[in-house]
Design a protein around this motif. Sequence first.
Motif, short mmCIF file in Angstrom:
data_model
loop_
_atom_site.label_atom_id
_atom_site.label_comp_id
_atom_site.label_asym_id
_atom_site.label_seq_id
_atom_site.Cartn_x
_atom_site.Cartn_y
_atom_site.Cartn_z
N SER A 112 0.82 -1.22 0.00
CA SER A 112 0.00 0.00 0.00
C SER A 112 0.86 1.27 0.00
N CYS A 113 2.06 1.14 0.54
CA CYS A 113 2.99 2.29 0.57
C CYS A 113 3.79 2.39 -0.72
N GLY A 401 1.75 -6.26 -12.34
CA GLY A 401 0.66 -5.90 -13.24
C GLY A 401 -0.72 -5.92 -12.62
N GLU A 402 -0.81 -6.36 -11.37
CA GLU A 402 -2.11 -6.44 -10.70
C GLU A 402 -2.30 -5.24 -9.77
N PRO A 403 -3.51 -4.64 -9.78
CA PRO A 403 -3.73 -3.54 -8.82
C PRO A 403 -3.72 -4.05 -7.39
N VAL A 404 -3.07 -3.31 -6.52
CA VAL A 404 -2.98 -3.68 -5.11
C VAL A 404 -4.18 -3.09 -4.39
N GLN A 405 -4.74 -3.88 -3.50
CA GLN A 405 -5.83 -3.36 -2.65
C GLN A 405 -5.19 -2.42 -1.63
N ILE A 406 -5.42 -1.13 -1.77
CA ILE A 406 -4.78 -0.19 -0.85
C ILE A 406 -5.51 -0.23 0.48
N GLY A 407 -4.80 -0.63 1.52
CA GLY A 407 -5.39 -0.65 2.86
C GLY A 407 -4.69 0.38 3.72
N ARG A 408 -5.44 1.09 4.50
CA ARG A 408 -4.85 2.10 5.39
C ARG A 408 -5.08 1.68 6.83
N GLY A 409 -3.97 1.50 7.57
CA GLY A 409 -4.09 1.16 8.98
C GLY A 409 -4.45 -0.29 9.15
#
Length: 409
Positions: A112-113, A401-409
Motif C-alpha cells: 500500500s505504501c 501488473g495487478e492492482p494492489v488493494q490499498i489498505g490504510r491502517g
Amino acid sequence: MIATRQLLRGDVLTAPRSGDVRLLRDHVVVLADGRIDAVRPPQTGDPTASDLLLLPGFVDLHCHWPQGHVRGRFSGALLPWLRTHIWPAEAKFDVSAVATQRAASFVAELLSCGTTAGMFFGPPFLEASRRFLTIAPAGMIDGPAIMETNCPTELQQPASDVLKALQAVPPGERARLVVSPRFAPNLTREGLAGCGKMARDLGLPAQSHLSENTDEIAWVQALYPEASSYTDVYDRAGLLGPHVVLAHGVHLSDTELARLAETGTIVAHCPTSNAALGSGRMPVERLNAAEVPWVLATDVGAGPQLSQLHVMAEFIAQHEQAGVTVTACEALDRATRVPGTWLAERDDNLVGLGTLTEGAPGHVVAVRSPGGQSAEDTLRNLFAAAAPAYETAAQQVWCWGEPVQIGRG
Ligand SMILES: [Zn+2]
C-alpha cells in the motif's frame, strides 16, 4: 498467469539508467502479463489524461518485517531499544499463526505504501521466514535473524543449526532466503564464519548490521579484540562482498570504507532510522568519495514509516542540513533502480526491477502529481506534499501488473 492488459496514463518519472532520471509528461505505461509492455506517448483510444505521477515500485533492501506493527512506536538508542522493545516483540513469532498473520498484514501495508520488492529480516525462526515467502510476491526475499548469544534465551539458536535447516530447504524456495546474522554481538566467531561460508557455498545473499551507534561499536571491539575494526569482524568471517548488504555504516573509518569498496559490499543507508535512534548522520559524501555502493532503505521498525518517500525526504533533509549536496533524483535512483538491479542480479525474472522500462516487472506507484518544472523539482514537491503522512501518498499501486488493494491502517 492470467493475461491482463492495463493502460496507466500520467506523468512518468523513472531512472532507466544510472544518473539519468527522466520526467516524461503525459505518457502511457502499458502493463501486460505482469510486466511493463511499453512506456509511450498517448495514442487515440487511450484513457484520458490524469493528474497522476507514475513512479516505479519502490525497492527496500533493509527492513524487519516482524517489526512492522511496532514501527515508530519506541525510541531510545540502539541497544536499549533492542533489549526493551524489539527482542520481546520478535519472540512471539515462534507461534506460526502469529507469524502468518503478521506477515500478511505487513506485506499488505508495504504494498500500500508502494514498496513492491525488497530484502527483509525475519524473526529468529526459519519457519516464520518461510511463511513470509509464501505470502510475499516474487522479488521479496527474507531470512531468519540468526542470534546465538547476548540476547534472550528464547531467541537463541546455534548458527550451525539454522544454517543446516536452511540448507535442507528445497533449492527453489531457498533461492529466496537470505543468510541473516543479526549483528556481530549476537554471533560467535564460529557462527559468523559459518554464515559467511554458507552464503558463498550456496550462492545466497547475506545481510547484517554495521557501525550504527558508538556504544555498539565499543561493544563489538570488546567482543572481538583481535579485529582491527567492526568491518574487519565481518571481513574475517567472509561476510563482505557484492552479495552482502550491511545496514547503516554511520561511523566508519577510511580504512573500513576502502575495504567495503574493494569487496563491493553494499551499504543500506537508513536516514529515518538514524534519526529515530539518534545514531548520527551517515557521511554519504565519504561513501561516495570511497566509491562504496549504497542504497536507501527504511529499517522499519526503527524507521518509523514503511514508505520510501519518507526515507528519500529525510535523506535530502539530513544531508542538506549538514551542507552536503544531494539530489532528489539520486534519492529516487537509490530507492528504486539501484536496489532493483541488485536483486535482479540473482533472479533473471526481475531484470529491469525498479524502473519503468519495457520488459521490467509491472510494478508502478501512482501519486497525485505535485507539479514541477523538472524531475528534481517534481520530486521535491512530492516529498513536501506527502509529508508527514508518507504512507498514505500512494493513490494506486500495481505489483506484477495487478492492482494492489490499498489498505490504510
Ligand atoms: Zn535493521
